[in-house]
Design a protein around this motif. Sequence first.
Motif, PDB file in Angstrom:
ATOM      1  N   ARG A 297       0.826  -1.206   0.000  1.00 49.55           N
ATOM      2  CA  ARG A 297       0.000   0.000   0.000  1.00 49.55           C
ATOM      3  C   ARG A 297       0.857   1.252   0.000  1.00 49.55           C
ATOM      4  N   GLN A 298       1.957   1.231   0.764  1.00 48.97           N
ATOM      5  CA  GLN A 298       2.840   2.400   0.814  1.00 48.97           C
ATOM      6  C   GLN A 298       3.528   2.618  -0.533  1.00 48.97           C
ATOM      7  N   ARG A 299       3.929   1.534  -1.183  1.00 51.06           N
ATOM      8  CA  ARG A 299       4.567   1.678  -2.497  1.00 51.06           C
ATOM      9  C   ARG A 299       3.587   2.214  -3.538  1.00 51.06           C
ATOM     10  N   ILE A 300       2.321   1.807  -3.411  1.00 48.47           N
ATOM     11  CA  ILE A 300       1.298   2.279  -4.339  1.00 48.47           C
ATOM     12  C   ILE A 300       1.016   3.758  -4.124  1.00 48.47           C
ATOM     13  N   GLU A 301       0.816   4.144  -2.872  1.00 51.48           N
ATOM     14  CA  GLU A 301       0.369   5.501  -2.571  1.00 51.48           C
ATOM     15  C   GLU A 301       1.495   6.523  -2.575  1.00 51.48           C
ATOM     16  N   GLN A 302       2.731   6.064  -2.411  1.00 50.31           N
ATOM     17  CA  GLN A 302       3.869   6.995  -2.417  1.00 50.31           C
ATOM     18  C   GLN A 302       4.921   6.490  -3.399  1.00 50.31           C
ATOM     19  N   PRO A 303       4.614   6.597  -4.697  1.00 49.52           N
ATOM     20  CA  PRO A 303       5.516   6.038  -5.726  1.00 49.52           C
ATOM     21  C   PRO A 303       6.891   6.678  -5.744  1.00 49.52           C
TER      22      PRO A 303
END
Length: 513
Positions: A383-389
């Motif tokens: 989720r963090q990789r998705i939301e903070q590319p």
Amino acid sequence: MNGLGRILIILMVSGSLGVINGCTEDKKAIVEGRVADQHAVAARIGGKEVTVQELDRDLQFVLYDIAEMEHKLRLNKLHEFISDTSEAGTDVEILLPVPKPPRIELSYEKRAVRGNPEAPVTVAVFCSFQSPHCKSFQPVLRQLLNEYPGWVRQVNFDFPLKFHREGVRAAVSARCAGDQDTFWEYHDALYARTPNLGGSAYIQTAKHLSVDSAYFASCVEGESYRALVLKDQETALQLGLKNVPVVFINGLYLKGKRSFEQYSYWVERELAKLNIDQKQKHTWEQQRNSKNRLPVTNLPLALLGISESSIESKSKALVEVEGQKARYYSLGQPLLKDVSLRSLEGNYAVINNQGTLERLLLQGEEGNRVSLTYSRQHTEELRQRIEQPHGEKGKKLIEPAGVLTLGQEWLSKQLEQRESLEAKFTKAELEVEGHHLIRLEGVAGNEFFTALGFEDNDVLLRVNDSWVHSGQNGLWSALASGKVIDVAFMRKGLPHRLQYVVEELGYFEEKSK
């Protein structure tokens, strides 16, 4: 005079309201037009007294809107005063009271419920599927249910405005989808399409949710649900509502699109009123989590795949019994003597072993088993990789505008045309990772791309945590994974984000043969 006898004469003097008449004025009740006593007499007509309370009964929402506006003006002025007079580090205590919304009673009988059906706080939403404002605040509603799991539930009231030409038909179609237990999936899909409703939009949406098309078409043309939609509309008008969205939190009136914090303030006030600590997990949520503590079974069973559906009867598990060829089992179906499948919980199944509940863990390595088909949660890391590319210090992506459900049987048929679907992607001007981003062309009216909420000239950015460009397009493999799919794209220079989940057996069944 004019058949009414003595008439009150109202004058505006220097911005304040003065009352002059031939009778004695109740100075305690009315001071410069401000009512201090709801039982104060506002007028006498033919000897009959009319109280302020009687007037306010029909004006309660308008008066609250004015009170909110006054509060906002005072709060803004207060912040200006604090900014001008206070030094850095000065303690500031704001005591300005927040006006309390009026409360009404609403009936929720025979309405689709999202969340815990017995939640103590009900968020009733008056909206129109054709309203862009109703569309834009859907992420806030989802956040409320996610932040207060078990404590909050959502119900829907239809309020198509007069100038919403597709409002009634869209609402009817959602109710027809609800007959096949897909109201909320259809609800989300319609908002993803807004404002492009009408024509074939309703039947196309029903198709990708695997709704029975013949029944659906007949239902939409019928009059029974139209009458119920118009009844909702009449209820809204009788309440004095004029625009959408309008939310009632346990009957507390809140007009217009608002921030999550504004809604959560009143949710927490309602929970506190019931002596509920919202930080404590609701038993509804605890019951779901408590199954993780069940013992792991030692029976000769191997769980090779799970297909969860929001329609419980369609949830199935691929199980190998005593080394025999694996096959699908429905909930309640026996696996061995006195052993049956009880429920599915993401990465394991709960079985009833002679009256004792046990866990049957999902077997196999990632990518070599039937994928989960109804998980709406990414791992925290993903989720963090998705939301903070761009990393932790980069800007966070906007919340998804919708979570759309795709039927597996429908998806399977659509992906048979993958070559022609891929032809709709063309190179865009911008580059990333040394490749051109890709843009959609000629997708207007295309069943597949419309179901995914795409329009002509949308530029795809990312699928889950990977960039989409001329060198790679992870959309196809993501759809084949069966897991929740997160897509970010640009439309007319603005970022958009959608999520998809894939339901029901059919597509992945073939992969297990």
